[in-house]
Design a protein around this motif. Structure first.
Motif, PDB file in Angstrom:
ATOM      1  N   GLY A 130       0.790  -1.217   0.000  1.00  0.00           N
ATOM      2  CA  GLY A 130       0.000   0.000   0.000  1.00  0.00           C
ATOM      3  C   GLY A 130       0.825   1.270   0.000  1.00  0.00           C
ATOM      4  O   GLY A 130       2.047   1.262   0.190  1.00  0.00           O
ATOM      5  N   PHE A 131       0.121   2.352  -0.222  1.00  0.00           N
ATOM      6  CA  PHE A 131       0.683   3.707  -0.210  1.00  0.00           C
ATOM      7  C   PHE A 131      -0.194   4.565   0.694  1.00  0.00           C
ATOM      8  O   PHE A 131      -1.418   4.468   0.649  1.00  0.00           O
ATOM      9  N   GLN A 132       0.445   5.397   1.511  1.00  0.00           N
ATOM     10  CA  GLN A 132      -0.306   6.267   2.409  1.00  0.00           C
ATOM     11  C   GLN A 132       0.208   7.694   2.337  1.00  0.00           C
ATOM     12  O   GLN A 132       1.397   7.929   2.093  1.00  0.00           O
ATOM     13  N   THR A 133      -0.683   8.632   2.553  1.00  0.00           N
ATOM     14  CA  THR A 133      -0.309  10.034   2.655  1.00  0.00           C
ATOM     15  C   THR A 133      -1.241  10.708   3.643  1.00  0.00           C
ATOM     16  O   THR A 133      -2.388  10.284   3.825  1.00  0.00           O
TER      17      THR A 133
ATOM     18  N   VAL B 272       4.390  10.829   3.574  1.00  0.00           N
ATOM     19  CA  VAL B 272       4.060   9.770   2.620  1.00  0.00           C
ATOM     20  C   VAL B 272       4.755   8.500   3.091  1.00  0.00           C
ATOM     21  O   VAL B 272       5.783   8.563   3.772  1.00  0.00           O
ATOM     22  N   ALA B 273       4.195   7.342   2.731  1.00  0.00           N
ATOM     23  CA  ALA B 273       4.787   6.080   3.187  1.00  0.00           C
ATOM     24  C   ALA B 273       4.413   4.951   2.243  1.00  0.00           C
ATOM     25  O   ALA B 273       3.330   4.950   1.644  1.00  0.00           O
ATOM     26  N   LEU B 274       5.308   3.985   2.116  1.00  0.00           N
ATOM     27  CA  LEU B 274       5.057   2.731   1.431  1.00  0.00           C
ATOM     28  C   LEU B 274       5.013   1.626   2.466  1.00  0.00           C
ATOM     29  O   LEU B 274       5.837   1.609   3.396  1.00  0.00           O
TER      30      LEU B 274
ATOM     31  N   PHE C 179       7.833   2.250   5.407  1.00  0.00           N
ATOM     32  CA  PHE C 179       8.948   3.189   5.268  1.00  0.00           C
ATOM     33  C   PHE C 179       8.381   4.498   4.751  1.00  0.00           C
ATOM     34  O   PHE C 179       7.715   4.522   3.712  1.00  0.00           O
ATOM     35  N   GLY C 180       8.614   5.588   5.492  1.00  0.00           N
ATOM     36  CA  GLY C 180       8.004   6.852   5.116  1.00  0.00           C
ATOM     37  C   GLY C 180       8.928   8.044   5.282  1.00  0.00           C
ATOM     38  O   GLY C 180      10.032   7.958   5.842  1.00  0.00           O
ATOM     39  N   TYR C 181       8.445   9.176   4.786  1.00  0.00           N
ATOM     40  CA  TYR C 181       9.125  10.465   4.886  1.00  0.00           C
ATOM     41  C   TYR C 181       8.129  11.467   5.442  1.00  0.00           C
ATOM     42  O   TYR C 181       6.963  11.493   5.026  1.00  0.00           O
TER      43      TYR C 181
ATOM     44  N   ARG D 126      12.146  24.064   8.216  1.00  0.00           N
ATOM     45  CA  ARG D 126      11.583  22.740   7.950  1.00  0.00           C
ATOM     46  C   ARG D 126      12.300  21.687   8.774  1.00  0.00           C
ATOM     47  O   ARG D 126      13.524  21.710   8.886  1.00  0.00           O
ATOM     48  N   PHE D 127      11.511  20.783   9.348  1.00  0.00           N
ATOM     49  CA  PHE D 127      12.089  19.633  10.037  1.00  0.00           C
ATOM     50  C   PHE D 127      11.663  18.372   9.298  1.00  0.00           C
ATOM     51  O   PHE D 127      10.480  18.074   9.174  1.00  0.00           O
ATOM     52  N   LYS D 128      12.663  17.630   8.782  1.00  0.00           N
ATOM     53  CA  LYS D 128      12.370  16.430   8.012  1.00  0.00           C
ATOM     54  C   LYS D 128      12.979  15.209   8.692  1.00  0.00           C
ATOM     55  O   LYS D 128      13.972  15.313   9.411  1.00  0.00           O
ATOM     56  N   ARG D 129      12.380  14.040   8.443  1.00  0.00           N
ATOM     57  CA  ARG D 129      12.896  12.784   8.997  1.00  0.00           C
ATOM     58  C   ARG D 129      12.348  11.616   8.196  1.00  0.00           C
ATOM     59  O   ARG D 129      11.332  11.735   7.503  1.00  0.00           O
ATOM     60  N   TYR D 130      13.049  10.471   8.301  1.00  0.00           N
ATOM     61  CA  TYR D 130      12.624   9.229   7.664  1.00  0.00           C
ATOM     62  C   TYR D 130      12.170   8.258   8.751  1.00  0.00           C
ATOM     63  O   TYR D 130      12.738   8.223   9.836  1.00  0.00           O
ATOM     64  N   ILE D 131      11.150   7.477   8.430  1.00  0.00           N
ATOM     65  CA  ILE D 131      10.498   6.653   9.445  1.00  0.00           C
ATOM     66  C   ILE D 131      10.410   5.210   8.977  1.00  0.00           C
ATOM     67  O   ILE D 131       9.953   4.935   7.863  1.00  0.00           O
ATOM     68  N   PHE D 132      10.845   4.302   9.824  1.00  0.00           N
ATOM     69  CA  PHE D 132      10.686   2.867   9.598  1.00  0.00           C
ATOM     70  C   PHE D 132       9.832   2.316  10.726  1.00  0.00           C
ATOM     71  O   PHE D 132      10.216   2.391  11.894  1.00  0.00           O
TER      72      PHE D 132
END
Length: 227
Positions: A34-37, A76-78, A94-96, A111-117
Motif C-alpha cells: 500500500g501507499f499512504q499520505t 508519505v509512506a510505502l 517506510f516513510g518520509y 523545515r524539520f524532516k525525517r525518515y520513518i521505519f
C-alpha cells in the motif's frame, strides 16, 4: 533500540510462522502492499520567528509568532503487510515526514524532516460477515532517522542546519479499511506516536537540543491485496 526492534520482529515472525503452518488457505492468509499520505499535528510547538503584519495601506495591524514542531506535518509512506487468519496483520512501513512553519511566511522557511521505519502489529475486527470492511487496531515501535532542522530565513538572521540523532518510540493507530472485490482497497487512519530527538551538537537552547517529536497524524491509504 536495536534490541527492542529485533525482539519485536522475532515475536511477530514467530506468530506469523505458527499461523501459516496451521492454515494454507490463500483466502485466510495473504499479502498486501500500500501507499499512504496524510497530515498531522505535533504536540510541542517551538516559537521561531516574530513577524509583523500590515494592511493594504502599509499600516501596522498585528504581530504574531511563527512556530515549528518536531511532530506532525505532511508525510508519505510505502507499506507491506502479511495478514493471517483474516484477523492479524504484521506490517512494515517506510516513510518520509516534513513539518514546516505555522503560519507560513513568504520571506522565511524552517523545515524539520525525517525518515520513518515502522513495524506494526494490527488486530482486524470484521465489520460485516464478508470481512471486506474492518476496524484495525495497531501497535508498533518505530525508528526515526535523518532528523534535520533547516533554517532559511536570512532576513531575520536564521540560516543553517541542525542535525539530530536517530531515535525510536511507540505508536498506536486505529483504521477503517475497505477491500474491494478485485483486491484494491482504501483506508483512513489516525495514529499517535511519542518520541523526542537529541541534537548531535549541543547549542545550549533546550527546545532545540531536545526536540519533542510526538504528534498525531490523520492519513489516507490505498492498498492492493494478493489473494
Amino acid at each position: 533500540m536495536k534490541n527492542a526492534l529485533w525482539l519485536l520482529a522475532m515475536v511477530l515472525y514467530s506468530i506469523a510462522h505458527g499461523q501459516q503452518d496451521q492454515s494454507s488457505s490463500s483466502k485466510e492468509n495473504y499479502f498486501k502492499i500500500g501507499f499512504q499520505t496524510g497530515f498531522g499535528l505535533g504536540f510541542k510547538n517551538i516559537d521561531v520567528i516574530d513577524f509583523v503584519q500590515f494592511n493594504n495601506n502599509n499600516e501596522f495591524v498585528d504581530t504574531g509568532i511563527s512556530s515549528i514542531s518536531g511532530g506532525g506535518g505532511w508525510h508519505v509512506a510505502l507499506l507491506g503487510e502479511y495478514i493471517f487468519n483474516k484477523t492479524y496483520s504484521i506490517g512494515m512501513g517506510f516513510g518520509y515526514q516534513s513539518s514546516h512553519l505555522r503560519p507560513s511566511l513568504e520571506n522565511a522557511s524552517v523545515r524539520f524532516k525525517r525518515y520513518i521505519f515502522q513495524p506494526t502489529f494490527k488486530y482486524l475486527i470484521g465489520i460485516n460477515p464478508q470481512r471486506d470492511q474492518t476496524l484495525n487496531l495497531g501497535i508498533g515501535y518505530g525508528s526515526y532517522t535523518g532528523g534535520t532542522l533547516k533554517f532559511d530565513a536570512a532576513e531575520v538572521g536564521l540560516n543553517g542546519t541542525l542535525d539530530y540523532d536517530n531515535t525510536s518510540g511507540i505508536h498506536l493507530l486505529t483504521e477503517y479499511e475497505y477491500i474491494g472485490p478485485k483486491g484494491f482497497g482504501v483506508l483512513m487512519g489516525l495514529k499517535y506516536y511519542g518520541i523526542s530527538y537529541d541534537i548531535k551538537e549541543i547549542i545550549g537552547t533546550f527546545d532545540f537540543d531536545t526536540l519533542k517529536g510526538s504528534g498525531i497524524d490523520l492519513y489516507l491509504g490505498f492498498n492492493y491485496t494478493f489473494r
